[in-house]
Design a protein around this motif. Structure first.
Motif, short mmCIF file in Angstrom:
data_model
loop_
_atom_site.label_atom_id
_atom_site.label_comp_id
_atom_site.label_asym_id
_atom_site.label_seq_id
_atom_site.Cartn_x
_atom_site.Cartn_y
_atom_site.Cartn_z
N UNK A 26 0.84 -1.19 0.00
CA UNK A 26 0.00 0.00 0.00
C UNK A 26 0.88 1.25 0.00
N UNK A 27 0.41 2.31 -0.66
CA UNK A 27 1.14 3.57 -0.68
C UNK A 27 1.08 4.23 0.69
N UNK A 28 2.27 4.53 1.26
CA UNK A 28 2.34 5.31 2.49
C UNK A 28 2.12 6.78 2.17
N UNK A 29 2.76 7.25 1.14
CA UNK A 29 2.56 8.60 0.63
C UNK A 29 1.88 8.48 -0.72
N UNK A 30 0.72 9.11 -0.84
CA UNK A 30 0.00 9.01 -2.10
C UNK A 30 0.76 9.71 -3.21
N UNK A 31 0.76 9.15 -4.42
CA UNK A 31 1.46 9.81 -5.52
C UNK A 31 0.78 11.12 -5.89
N UNK A 32 1.58 12.10 -6.30
CA UNK A 32 1.08 13.40 -6.71
C UNK A 32 0.76 13.37 -8.19
N UNK A 33 -0.47 13.73 -8.55
CA UNK A 33 -0.89 13.73 -9.93
C UNK A 33 -0.39 14.95 -10.69
N UNK A 34 -0.40 16.11 -10.01
CA UNK A 34 0.00 17.36 -10.68
C UNK A 34 0.30 18.42 -9.65
N UNK A 35 1.09 19.39 -10.06
CA UNK A 35 1.40 20.56 -9.22
C UNK A 35 1.05 21.80 -10.03
N UNK A 36 0.22 22.67 -9.45
CA UNK A 36 -0.26 23.86 -10.16
C UNK A 36 -0.03 25.11 -9.32
N UNK A 37 0.18 26.28 -9.98
CA UNK A 37 0.39 27.54 -9.25
C UNK A 37 -0.84 27.92 -8.43
N UNK A 38 -0.58 28.68 -7.38
CA UNK A 38 -1.64 29.10 -6.45
C UNK A 38 -1.41 30.54 -6.04
N UNK A 39 -2.48 31.35 -6.01
CA UNK A 39 -2.37 32.75 -5.62
C UNK A 39 -3.52 33.14 -4.69
N UNK A 40 -3.23 34.07 -3.79
CA UNK A 40 -4.29 34.63 -2.96
C UNK A 40 -3.85 35.96 -2.36
N UNK A 41 -4.81 36.85 -2.09
CA UNK A 41 -4.54 38.10 -1.39
C UNK A 41 -5.84 38.58 -0.76
N UNK A 42 -5.70 39.32 0.33
CA UNK A 42 -6.88 39.81 1.01
C UNK A 42 -6.51 40.59 2.25
N UNK A 43 -7.53 40.93 3.03
CA UNK A 43 -7.30 41.65 4.29
C UNK A 43 -8.31 41.17 5.31
N UNK A 44 -7.81 40.96 6.56
CA UNK A 44 -8.62 40.39 7.63
C UNK A 44 -8.52 41.26 8.88
N UNK A 45 -9.67 41.62 9.45
CA UNK A 45 -9.69 42.32 10.74
C UNK A 45 -10.75 41.68 11.62
N UNK A 46 -10.69 42.01 12.90
CA UNK A 46 -11.72 41.69 13.90
C UNK A 46 -11.68 40.24 14.38
N UNK A 47 -11.33 39.29 13.53
CA UNK A 47 -11.21 37.89 13.94
C UNK A 47 -10.23 37.21 12.99
N UNK A 48 -9.48 36.25 13.50
CA UNK A 48 -8.51 35.53 12.68
C UNK A 48 -9.22 34.49 11.82
#
Length: 271
Positions: A26-48
């Protein structure tokens, strides 16, 4: 639940790309099918906000949300990755997005979280004419007193060690008794009236400074210069108005004294 930084997850994903191990067939670490870029931005106040990928907590989000100079990748073990933002105080899911292995880019749209809900932008009024508008939000360690914010016109000179020596201040209040965790209404900053030097060899310069609302002393070491924050001030030649939404984040430095980080949400969410 363990918390992993984006950096370590990227390293982990890189290691997973090298291959997968089997134990008893059995696979201990599952094989990775693909790796794709990821982006995010924002602003958070009042609660984490807590960010999860497929049920694994990645990091806490507060203040300005940015990946900085890191170029993260999403490692797809399956065709879909589920990302969730949860409100830390309640554990409730505030936002959820699914990423598909067939998409070239995986982007979380820029967002603003006000402690209750996620919206696509931070809303603020446009100034009229030469009007200078500003509001404030205070984050500070527990026990920090309410604060007053004022425009202080300094009369000063530089000594032989290039240290600022303040000989006189003229104060113009902006807001008083600002509590932790609350936005003020939008306030109007007027150009300071002309201040005449009281002695030869001095200069005049305006700053915005923070005071203890109870004692009326400058908050940081009783010093007006150390207690000043970065807020743009109009003058008599100002021809175009401006709106500023100032998030004040007080931190305790190595010496035990407070210092402030200042973020203007208007610059982060231009109209």
């Amino acid at each position: 639940m363990k918390t992993y930084s984006i950096y370590y997850i990227i390293i982990l994903f890189s290691l997973l790309l090298l291959g997968s191990c089997k134990k008893d067939g059995e696979f201990v670490l599952k094989p990775i099918k693909a790796v794709k870029p990821f982006e995010m931005s924002g602003y958070v106040v009042a609660d984490t906000l807590e960010q999860y990928f497929d049920g694994v907590k990645v990091r806490d989000l507060y203040g300005r949300v940015s990946l900085g100079y890191v170029t993260p990748q999403l490692a797809f073990e399956n065709d879909i990755i589920v990302m969730q933002l949860k409100k830390k105080s309640t554990g409730g899911i505030i936002y959820e997005q699914k990423f598909n292995i067939n998409d070239d880019n995986n982007v979380i749209p820029k967002f603003y979280f006000d402690g209750t809900q996620v919206t696509s932008s931070y809303q603020y009024p446009k100034p009229q004419g030469r009007e200078y508008l500003v509001n404030f939000y205070l984050d500070a360690p527990k026990g920090t007193p309410p604060i007053d914010i004022s425009l202080e016109v300094l009369e000063y000179y530089m000594d032989n060690d290039n240290k600022i020596i303040v000989v006189n201040t003229t104060s113009f209040p902006i807001t008083t008794n600002l509590q932790i965790g609350k936005w003020t209404n939008y306030l109007t900053i007027e150009p300071p009236t002309e201040v005449v030097p009281t002695q030869e060899g001095t200069e005049i310069y305006p700053v915005v400074a923070i005071k203890d609302a109870k004692t009326k002393k400058y908050l940081i070491n009783g010093d007006v210069v150390e207690s000043s924050i970065q807020v743009e001030i109009p003058d008599q030649w100002t021809s175009q108005g401006k709106t500023q939404s100032i998030h004040l984040v007080a931190k305790v430095g190595p010496t035990g004294s407070l210092y402030f980080r200042v973020n203007d949400l208007v610059q982060f969410f231009p109209q």
